[in-house]
Motif scaffolding. Sequence first.
Motif, PDB file in Angstrom:
ATOM      1  N   TYR A  46       0.956  -0.690  -0.219  1.00 46.18           N
ATOM      2  CA  TYR A  46       0.545   0.134   0.340  1.00 46.18           C
ATOM      3  C   TYR A  46       1.398   1.497   0.164  1.00 46.18           C
ATOM      4  N   VAL A  47       0.213   2.431  -0.749  1.00 38.19           N
ATOM      5  CA  VAL A  47       1.423   3.422  -0.834  1.00 38.19           C
ATOM      6  C   VAL A  47       0.194   4.766  -0.858  1.00 38.19           C
ATOM      7  N   GLN A  48       0.795   5.808  -0.053  1.00 32.95           N
ATOM      8  CA  GLN A  48       0.033   6.818  -0.010  1.00 32.95           C
ATOM      9  C   GLN A  48      -0.917   7.087  -1.376  1.00 32.95           C
ATOM     10  N   GLY A  49      -1.596   7.525  -1.663  1.00 27.17           N
ATOM     11  CA  GLY A  49      -2.982   8.253  -2.853  1.00 27.17           C
ATOM     12  C   GLY A  49      -3.471   6.851  -3.395  1.00 27.17           C
ATOM     13  N   ILE A  50      -2.784   5.867  -3.732  1.00 27.32           N
ATOM     14  CA  ILE A  50      -4.006   4.868  -4.123  1.00 27.32           C
ATOM     15  C   ILE A  50      -5.388   4.943  -3.046  1.00 27.32           C
ATOM     16  N   ASN A  51      -5.409   5.294  -1.704  1.00 25.97           N
ATOM     17  CA  ASN A  51      -6.995   5.242  -1.762  1.00 25.97           C
ATOM     18  C   ASN A  51      -7.471   6.481  -2.278  1.00 25.97           C
ATOM     19  N   ASP A  52      -6.887   7.046  -2.660  1.00 20.47           N
ATOM     20  CA  ASP A  52      -7.837   8.038  -3.845  1.00 20.47           C
ATOM     21  C   ASP A  52      -8.328   7.794  -4.752  1.00 20.47           C
ATOM     22  N   LEU A  53      -7.282   6.416  -5.627  1.00 23.78           N
ATOM     23  CA  LEU A  53      -8.028   5.987  -6.481  1.00 23.78           C
ATOM     24  C   LEU A  53      -8.944   4.868  -6.227  1.00 23.78           C
ATOM     25  N   VAL A  54      -8.840   4.785  -5.194  1.00 27.37           N
ATOM     26  CA  VAL A  54     -10.306   3.398  -5.227  1.00 27.37           C
ATOM     27  C   VAL A  54     -12.065   4.002  -5.524  1.00 27.37           C
ATOM     28  N   THR A  55     -11.722   5.521  -4.921  1.00 27.78           N
ATOM     29  CA  THR A  55     -13.356   5.831  -5.159  1.00 27.78           C
ATOM     30  C   THR A  55     -14.505   6.417  -6.130  1.00 27.78           C
ATOM     31  N   PRO A  56     -13.027   6.867  -6.963  1.00 28.94           N
ATOM     32  CA  PRO A  56     -14.425   6.662  -8.512  1.00 28.94           C
ATOM     33  C   PRO A  56     -14.994   6.086  -8.721  1.00 28.94           C
ATOM     34  N   PHE A  57     -14.493   4.994  -8.591  1.00 29.98           N
ATOM     35  CA  PHE A  57     -15.395   3.214  -9.176  1.00 29.98           C
ATOM     36  C   PHE A  57     -15.978   2.972  -7.488  1.00 29.98           C
ATOM     37  N   TRP A  58     -15.258   3.630  -6.397  1.00 25.92           N
ATOM     38  CA  TRP A  58     -16.617   3.177  -5.578  1.00 25.92           C
ATOM     39  C   TRP A  58     -17.885   3.854  -5.795  1.00 25.92           C
ATOM     40  N   GLN A  59     -17.486   5.144  -6.012  1.00 22.89           N
ATOM     41  CA  GLN A  59     -19.163   6.133  -6.217  1.00 22.89           C
ATOM     42  C   GLN A  59     -19.801   5.996  -7.242  1.00 22.89           C
ATOM     43  N   VAL A  60     -19.197   5.393  -8.591  1.00 21.52           N
ATOM     44  CA  VAL A  60     -19.875   5.274  -9.761  1.00 21.52           C
ATOM     45  C   VAL A  60     -20.528   3.838 -10.151  1.00 21.52           C
ATOM     46  N   PHE A  61     -20.240   3.203  -8.942  1.00 24.92           N
ATOM     47  CA  PHE A  61     -20.494   1.759  -9.685  1.00 24.92           C
ATOM     48  C   PHE A  61     -22.013   1.727  -8.014  1.00 24.92           C
ATOM     49  N   LEU A  62     -21.583   2.077  -6.900  1.00 23.95           N
ATOM     50  CA  LEU A  62     -22.672   2.743  -6.131  1.00 23.95           C
ATOM     51  C   LEU A  62     -23.814   2.964  -6.350  1.00 23.95           C
ATOM     52  N   GLY A  63     -23.773   4.052  -7.345  1.00 23.46           N
ATOM     53  CA  GLY A  63     -25.523   4.779  -8.604  1.00 23.46           C
ATOM     54  C   GLY A  63     -25.685   3.840  -9.391  1.00 23.46           C
ATOM     55  N   THR A  64     -25.150   2.594  -9.791  1.00 26.32           N
ATOM     56  CA  THR A  64     -25.736   1.891 -10.206  1.00 26.32           C
ATOM     57  C   THR A  64     -26.938   1.573  -9.920  1.00 26.32           C
ATOM     58  N   GLU A 101      14.007  30.647 -10.728  1.00 27.04           N
ATOM     59  CA  GLU A 101      13.424  30.685  -9.292  1.00 27.04           C
ATOM     60  C   GLU A 101      13.970  29.234  -8.570  1.00 27.04           C
ATOM     61  N   ASN A 102      14.000  27.862  -8.837  1.00 24.90           N
ATOM     62  CA  ASN A 102      14.962  27.574  -8.274  1.00 24.90           C
ATOM     63  C   ASN A 102      13.597  26.372  -8.016  1.00 24.90           C
ATOM     64  N   VAL A 103      12.701  26.142  -8.888  1.00 23.81           N
ATOM     65  CA  VAL A 103      11.696  25.690  -8.881  1.00 23.81           C
ATOM     66  C   VAL A 103      11.595  24.043  -9.703  1.00 23.81           C
ATOM     67  N   GLU A 104      12.172  22.824  -8.659  1.00 21.13           N
ATOM     68  CA  GLU A 104      11.783  21.562  -9.218  1.00 21.13           C
ATOM     69  C   GLU A 104      10.900  21.026  -9.172  1.00 21.13           C
ATOM     70  N   PHE A 105      10.692  20.540 -10.323  1.00 23.56           N
ATOM     71  CA  PHE A 105       9.000  19.927 -11.590  1.00 23.56           C
ATOM     72  C   PHE A 105       8.805  19.076 -10.245  1.00 23.56           C
ATOM     73  N   ILE A 106       9.676  18.551  -9.305  1.00 24.44           N
ATOM     74  CA  ILE A 106       9.003  16.911  -8.468  1.00 24.44           C
ATOM     75  C   ILE A 106       8.698  17.745  -6.728  1.00 24.44           C
ATOM     76  N   GLN A 107       9.262  19.040  -7.066  1.00 21.84           N
ATOM     77  CA  GLN A 107       8.879  19.613  -5.732  1.00 21.84           C
ATOM     78  C   GLN A 107       6.820  19.458  -5.953  1.00 21.84           C
ATOM     79  N   PHE A 108       6.106  19.887  -7.072  1.00 22.67           N
ATOM     80  CA  PHE A 108       4.950  19.453  -7.102  1.00 22.67           C
ATOM     81  C   PHE A 108       4.431  18.893  -8.406  1.00 22.67           C
ATOM     82  N   SER A 109       4.400  18.708  -9.099  1.00 24.68           N
ATOM     83  CA  SER A 109       4.436  17.942  -9.520  1.00 24.68           C
ATOM     84  C   SER A 109       4.126  16.204  -9.318  1.00 24.68           C
ATOM     85  N   PHE A 110       4.661  16.155  -8.594  1.00 24.32           N
ATOM     86  CA  PHE A 110       4.973  14.781  -7.687  1.00 24.32           C
ATOM     87  C   PHE A 110       3.563  13.666  -7.352  1.00 24.32           C
ATOM     88  N   ARG A 111       2.980  14.626  -7.171  1.00 22.50           N
ATOM     89  CA  ARG A 111       1.239  14.415  -6.382  1.00 22.50           C
ATOM     90  C   ARG A 111       0.315  13.944  -7.481  1.00 22.50           C
TER      91      ARG A 111
END
Length: 605
Positions: A394-412, A487-497
């Motif tokens: 388990y990795v943080q972030g996977i908990n978000d990915l399951v919610t669209p499926f759960w919500q769509v299938f429940l609405g059926t 400005e020394n902004v690294e892409f990984i600082q904001f786009s990782f998420r």
Amino acid sequence: MFSSSGGGKKAPPQQQEMVQVDRSDAPSPFWRGASRDPTPAKKTRDSGLVVGAAYSHADMLKFDSLNISGSGSRPRSPPSTTPGHERNSSLNSTSAKSGSKSSAPPLKTYMNFLSNTNDDWTVDDTDDMYDYESDDGDDFGLPSLSNMKRRTQRKAEQSKARRDGGLGAGGDDDPERQSRRRNSDSADIGFERPASIYPMPRKSEGKILRPQYKEILRDPANALHLINYPTIPPNATQKEIDAINSRITRINKFKRLLQASTIPLADLRQLAWSGVPEEVRAMTWQLLLSYLPTSSERRVATLERKRKEYLDGVRQAFDKGGGPGGGPGGGPNAGTTGSSTRGGRGLDEAIWHQISIDVPRTNPHIELYGYEATQRSLERILYVWAVRHPASGYVQGINDLVTPFWQVFLGTYITDPDIESGMDPGQLPRAVLDAVEADSFWCLTKLLDGIQDHYIVAQPGIQRQVSALRDLTARIDAGLARHLESENVEFIQFSFRWMNCLLMREISVKNTIRMWDTYMAEEQGFSEFHLYVCAAFLVKWSDRLVKMDFQEIMMFLQSLPTRDWTEKDIELLLSEAYIWQSLFKGSSAHLRGSENRVQNTHFQL
């Protein structure tokens, strides 16, 4: 030396030794002297609370809105601070009552207090602390709703008894203290959780289970006959009439494809790219992810087999006789080093502990995800997936990915498609919840199979996409790329998420569902097309970003103004992403120079 109340006799040796302590300056946390000042002392921060890091994901929400629930149903760290609160409260109350007669608390109370502290060292050996022994659990060994209600009622009775005994001020029933505990920035939220507080179901908002739900359970195609077409209001304008007629025409196109004996996936993808009507979205997603077979003759048998396989996997994962490994087939002697069992339950403690913390944080601003039935379902899905995929776990972030499926299938199975509020899923039949849970699990598995390298050690898939986004941005908007670099902004600082959570922290669940319509219509939507969506998403804010310094850029990108985005905004974003994909996909020019850049492989969410 003090004397006991009512006489001039000397105190026993034990009491002499005790009362010789200077109460006003005593460093011991166990001593609470009686106050001579009738004015109640000003309450200060509880020294027993552990202060540490709070939840770090920027969700554009106040921390007060997070419903950090701590049901006794899940393994948790021993509440080492709670017994201390109760004992300190008891001692304060006793001292206050006897202050008029004696300046020292009774010997019996103090000695009992010291002896009770020994319980803290043996708390791990007490199985009934987790309520496993007396638990009339469900088929998966988790506490049932009736058990939770009884436990809540029991806690309420205990609280009332403590209040009647004079423990109101400073005790665990103190609303101010409960508030501090609930919102404490503890280093491990598992230590400090109040009793579960779930929203009350409201049955008056039109959330009605379809009477034909059994037929839909057997074959999702049966829901196609139950579609309620939008009606045209009497005073509708010509523009509104055209929009409604266009929607009806689109629904009929999907129905013709989905009712075929063999469904042409190429035609379905082409039609789904510009959005799927919510009336047919569940079945369309299942087909595009290859969870359902395209042949109608195999559909019923496949669904029955896959749902049974998932439920069997849940029973094995949560088998009370299983080993510490927590995976299917774990025996009493199975397990890995560093794992431990609670009450004979074969759980992988590290995985389960993180899931039990993250699930209450999932979409805390949506009522649907605050209900116990929803959270329990998400916990089972995530845990079973983690133990079946040990390479990533388990990795943080996977908990978000399951919610669209759960919500769509429940609405059926619900007549009202807007199910984000006003409906407690726990009121639905068990067969419906089992089907929603199993379908969500398998579709999540299909999605993650395509981006598995996002969640293995060092997350090379995300690192690769972040690097590609940086070079793609330099080709699309060179001015923005130069400004971020200056400005020394690294892409990984904001786009990782953005890569880890597929932009779900930046846009609403409803908009995510619309975006996933297009992702599923693409051959490599989640692994490749998402990169161009992120590029279009970043360039969209170019005019603002070039006027900001480092701190302003980071704050802006962590809290983007997308709260009021509509489906039209998402469709415009997808259209722009399609343009960039058409221009740059298959060309290595926009990736030039990426080999020479050093990647941060230790970045964590």
